[in-house]
Design an enzyme around this catalytic site. Structure first.
Site, PDB file in Angstrom:
ATOM      1  N   LYS A  45       2.807  -2.709   5.928  1.00 26.54           N
ATOM      2  CA  LYS A  45       2.687  -2.364   5.046  1.00 26.54           C
ATOM      3  C   LYS A  45       4.229  -2.718   3.958  1.00 26.54           C
ATOM      4  O   LYS A  45       4.837  -2.586   3.417  1.00 26.54           O
ATOM      5  CB  LYS A  45       2.410  -1.794   4.132  1.00 26.54           C
ATOM      6  CG  LYS A  45       0.062  -2.279   4.028  1.00 26.54           C
ATOM      7  CD  LYS A  45       0.138  -3.098   2.880  1.00 26.54           C
ATOM      8  CE  LYS A  45      -1.039  -4.361   3.303  1.00 26.54           C
ATOM      9  NZ  LYS A  45      -1.602  -5.027   2.433  1.00 26.54           N
TER      10      LYS A  45
ATOM     11  N   SER B  65       0.995  -1.193  -0.445  1.00 28.40           N
ATOM     12  CA  SER B  65       0.331  -0.345   0.025  1.00 28.40           C
ATOM     13  C   SER B  65       1.177   0.752  -0.216  1.00 28.40           C
ATOM     14  O   SER B  65       2.025   0.844   0.530  1.00 28.40           O
ATOM     15  CB  SER B  65      -1.080   0.006   1.348  1.00 28.40           C
ATOM     16  OG  SER B  65      -1.696   1.232   1.641  1.00 28.40           O
TER      17      SER B  65
ATOM     18  N   TYR C 194      -1.007  -0.797  10.141  1.00 31.24           N
ATOM     19  CA  TYR C 194      -1.237  -0.576   8.921  1.00 31.24           C
ATOM     20  C   TYR C 194       0.363  -0.571   7.578  1.00 31.24           C
ATOM     21  O   TYR C 194       0.283  -0.934   7.594  1.00 31.24           O
ATOM     22  CB  TYR C 194      -2.344  -0.457   8.119  1.00 31.24           C
ATOM     23  CG  TYR C 194      -2.761  -0.660   6.810  1.00 31.24           C
ATOM     24  CD1 TYR C 194      -3.577  -1.904   6.478  1.00 31.24           C
ATOM     25  CD2 TYR C 194      -2.496   0.264   5.687  1.00 31.24           C
ATOM     26  CE1 TYR C 194      -4.067  -2.048   5.441  1.00 31.24           C
ATOM     27  CE2 TYR C 194      -3.117  -0.048   4.447  1.00 31.24           C
ATOM     28  CZ  TYR C 194      -3.673  -1.112   4.098  1.00 31.24           C
ATOM     29  OH  TYR C 194      -4.125  -1.630   3.191  1.00 31.24           O
TER      30      TYR C 194
HETATM   31  N1  LIG Z   1      -8.828  -0.823  -0.883  1.00 33.47           N
HETATM   32  C1  LIG Z   1      -7.424  -0.020  -0.485  1.00 33.47           C
HETATM   33  O1  LIG Z   1      -8.110   1.136  -0.886  1.00 33.47           O
HETATM   34  C2  LIG Z   1      -6.516  -0.007  -1.006  1.00 33.47           C
HETATM   35  C3  LIG Z   1      -5.331   0.469  -1.028  1.00 33.47           C
HETATM   36  C4  LIG Z   1      -4.236  -0.726  -0.210  1.00 33.47           C
HETATM   37  C5  LIG Z   1      -3.489  -2.235  -0.223  1.00 33.47           C
HETATM   38  N2  LIG Z   1      -5.375  -2.414  -0.256  1.00 33.47           N
HETATM   39  C6  LIG Z   1      -4.689  -3.727  -0.215  1.00 33.47           C
HETATM   40  O2  LIG Z   1      -5.440  -4.098  -1.231  1.00 33.47           O
HETATM   41  C7  LIG Z   1      -5.499  -5.451  -0.024  1.00 33.47           C
HETATM   42  C8  LIG Z   1      -6.860  -6.359  -0.721  1.00 33.47           C
HETATM   43  O3  LIG Z   1      -7.000  -4.991  -0.404  1.00 33.47           O
HETATM   44  P1  LIG Z   1      -9.381  -5.129  -0.723  1.00 33.47           P
HETATM   45  O4  LIG Z   1      -9.056  -3.374  -0.716  1.00 33.47           O
HETATM   46  O5  LIG Z   1      -9.578  -5.981  -1.492  1.00 33.47           O
HETATM   47  O6  LIG Z   1      -9.853  -5.300   0.332  1.00 33.47           O
HETATM   48  P2  LIG Z   1     -11.077  -6.689   0.215  1.00 33.47           P
HETATM   49  O7  LIG Z   1     -11.322  -6.581   1.984  1.00 33.47           O
HETATM   50  O8  LIG Z   1     -11.967  -6.234  -0.357  1.00 33.47           O
HETATM   51  O9  LIG Z   1     -10.528  -7.734   0.116  1.00 33.47           O
HETATM   52  C9  LIG Z   1      -9.462  -8.315   1.266  1.00 33.47           C
HETATM   53  C10 LIG Z   1      -9.914  -9.825   1.248  1.00 33.47           C
HETATM   54  O10 LIG Z   1      -8.856 -10.564   2.049  1.00 33.47           O
HETATM   55  C11 LIG Z   1      -9.354 -11.279   2.647  1.00 33.47           C
HETATM   56  N3  LIG Z   1      -8.851 -11.945   3.883  1.00 33.47           N
HETATM   57  C12 LIG Z   1      -8.626 -10.839   5.372  1.00 33.47           C
HETATM   58  N4  LIG Z   1      -8.306 -11.658   5.908  1.00 33.47           N
HETATM   59  C13 LIG Z   1      -7.492 -13.100   5.328  1.00 33.47           C
HETATM   60  C14 LIG Z   1      -7.021 -14.379   5.552  1.00 33.47           C
HETATM   61  N5  LIG Z   1      -6.174 -13.927   7.168  1.00 33.47           N
HETATM   62  N6  LIG Z   1      -6.685 -15.459   5.141  1.00 33.47           N
HETATM   63  C15 LIG Z   1      -7.246 -15.861   3.892  1.00 33.47           C
HETATM   64  N7  LIG Z   1      -7.972 -13.732   3.366  1.00 33.47           N
HETATM   65  C16 LIG Z   1      -8.004 -13.126   4.303  1.00 33.47           C
HETATM   66  C17 LIG Z   1     -10.992 -11.186   3.239  1.00 33.47           C
HETATM   67  O11 LIG Z   1     -11.626 -12.243   3.343  1.00 33.47           O
HETATM   68  C18 LIG Z   1     -11.010 -10.569   1.840  1.00 33.47           C
HETATM   69  O12 LIG Z   1     -11.560 -11.510   1.156  1.00 33.47           O
HETATM   70  C19 LIG Z   1      -5.714  -5.769   1.091  1.00 33.47           C
HETATM   71  O13 LIG Z   1      -3.682  -6.451   1.539  1.00 33.47           O
HETATM   72  C20 LIG Z   1      -5.101  -4.219   1.253  1.00 33.47           C
HETATM   73  O14 LIG Z   1      -4.486  -3.840   2.132  1.00 33.47           O
HETATM   74  C21 LIG Z   1      -6.670  -1.875  -0.329  1.00 33.47           C
END
Ligand SMILES: NC(=O)c1ccc[n+]([C@@H]2O[C@H](COP(=O)([O-])OP(=O)(O)OC[C@H]3O[C@@H](n4cnc5c(N)ncnc54)[C@H](O)[C@@H]3O)[C@@H](O)[C@H]2O)c1
Length: 251
Positions: free
Chosen positions: A161, A144, A157
């Site tokens: 990251k 991130s 967080y």
């Molecule tokens: N959405 C944003 O703005 C954003 C920004 C920067 C980084 N990210 C990163 O992108 C990645 C995906 O995030 P997203 O936005 O798609 O979120 P999301 O909540 O839509 O998806 C995350 C998924 O991870 C799964 N998960 C959580 N803990 C788990 C575990 N212990 N084992 C297996 N699965 C697990 C959840 O069930 C969910 O399906 C994450 O690492 C998040 O930190 C997201």
């Protein structure tokens, strides 16, 4: 017949039940990969999307905080599809803001366990398999922008990251000669269930104040960036973090 960028490849995607992981799984299948969908939650919706488009996938329930479960996840991909070539590790969580002075260690450990150690377990298990196969491969760890830029209230967080970004660099150098490439994708604010603020809310205004393009990204845009890092399009790139973040924090 049109050729895909991942024709004949096998991919593992964690976090595949939702958001960025789901978009990655759907795109990789469209590009010709057989995809193992891994998540704590069930991946039926992602599986249906892929199958409806004529793609190949299987789903497994995996808690990435378990080292054994991540080993079993890689073994499942090999059992189902004969080998494995690439992994995108997107399983993660976001917590409500908490100042460092109020942070409880249980909360901190949970964040590190899921957002950093879960990625390590996944990347380590896949890398072992790739080295054993001896034909290279690619690993894309989802970090991130928060891994580079400190955000008050998001200490755990940010630390998790930052760990993913450094893990990516060290693994990339250790594996460079094997042909296994390890890169990270650092998304900015992306519309997913994790970041679903309505336009005009305080959170959205704050996020947009940091985002020169003045919009959130889509999960599909993040998936395209993952495709670049996972495919031979980035064949001379390893140890890098790609910031896919609407111009956030350009330096
Ligand atoms: N959405 C944003 O703005 C954003 C920004 C920067 C980084 N990210 C990163 O992108 C990645 C995906 O995030 P997203 O936005 O798609 O979120 P999301 O909540 O839509 O998806 C995350 C998924 O991870 C799964 N998960 C959580 N803990 C788990 C575990 N212990 N084992 C297996 N699965 C697990 C959840 O069930 C969910 O399906 C994450 O690492 C998040 O930190 C997201």
């Amino acid at each position: 017949m049109s050729s895909g960028k991942l024709d004949g490849k096998v991919a593992i995607v964690t976090g595949a039940a939702s958001g960025i992981g789901r978009a990655v799984a759907v795109l990789f299948a469209k590009e010709g990969a057989a995809v193992l969908l891994a998540d704590l939650n069930d991946c039926n919706e992602t599986l249906s999307l892929i199958q409806a488009a004529g793609g190949t996938a299987q789903a497994v329930k995996v808690d990435t905080t378990s080292e054994d479960a991540c080993r079993a996840m890689v073994a499942s991909a090999v059992k189902a599809f004969g080998r494995v070539d690439t992994g995108v590790f997107a399983a993660g969580i976001r917590l409500d803001p908490i100042p460092m002075l109020e942070l409880k260690m249980d909360t901190f450990r949970r964040m590190i366990d899921i957002n950093m150690i879960g990625v390590l377990h996944s990347a380590q298990a896949l890398a072992r398999q790739l080295v054993q196969q001896g034909e290279g491969g690619t690993i894309v760890n989802i970090a991130s922008t928060a891994g580079k830029i400190p955000i008050p209230g998001s200490g755990p967080y940010c630390m998790a990251k930052a760990g993913v970004i450094m893990m990516t660099k060290v693994m990339a150098l250790e594996l460079a000669e094997t042909g296994v490439r390890v890169n990270a994708l650092a998304p900015g604010f992306t519309s997913t269930p994790m970041w679903d603020f309505e336009k005009g809310t305080e959170e959205d205004k704050w996020a947009m104040s940091l985002t020169p393009m003045n919009r959130t990204g889509t999960a599909e845009e993040q998936a395209q960036a993952c495709l670049f890092l996972a495919s031979s399009d980035s064949s001379y790139t390893t140890g890098q973090t790609l910031y896919s973040a609407g111009g956030q924090f350009v330096d």
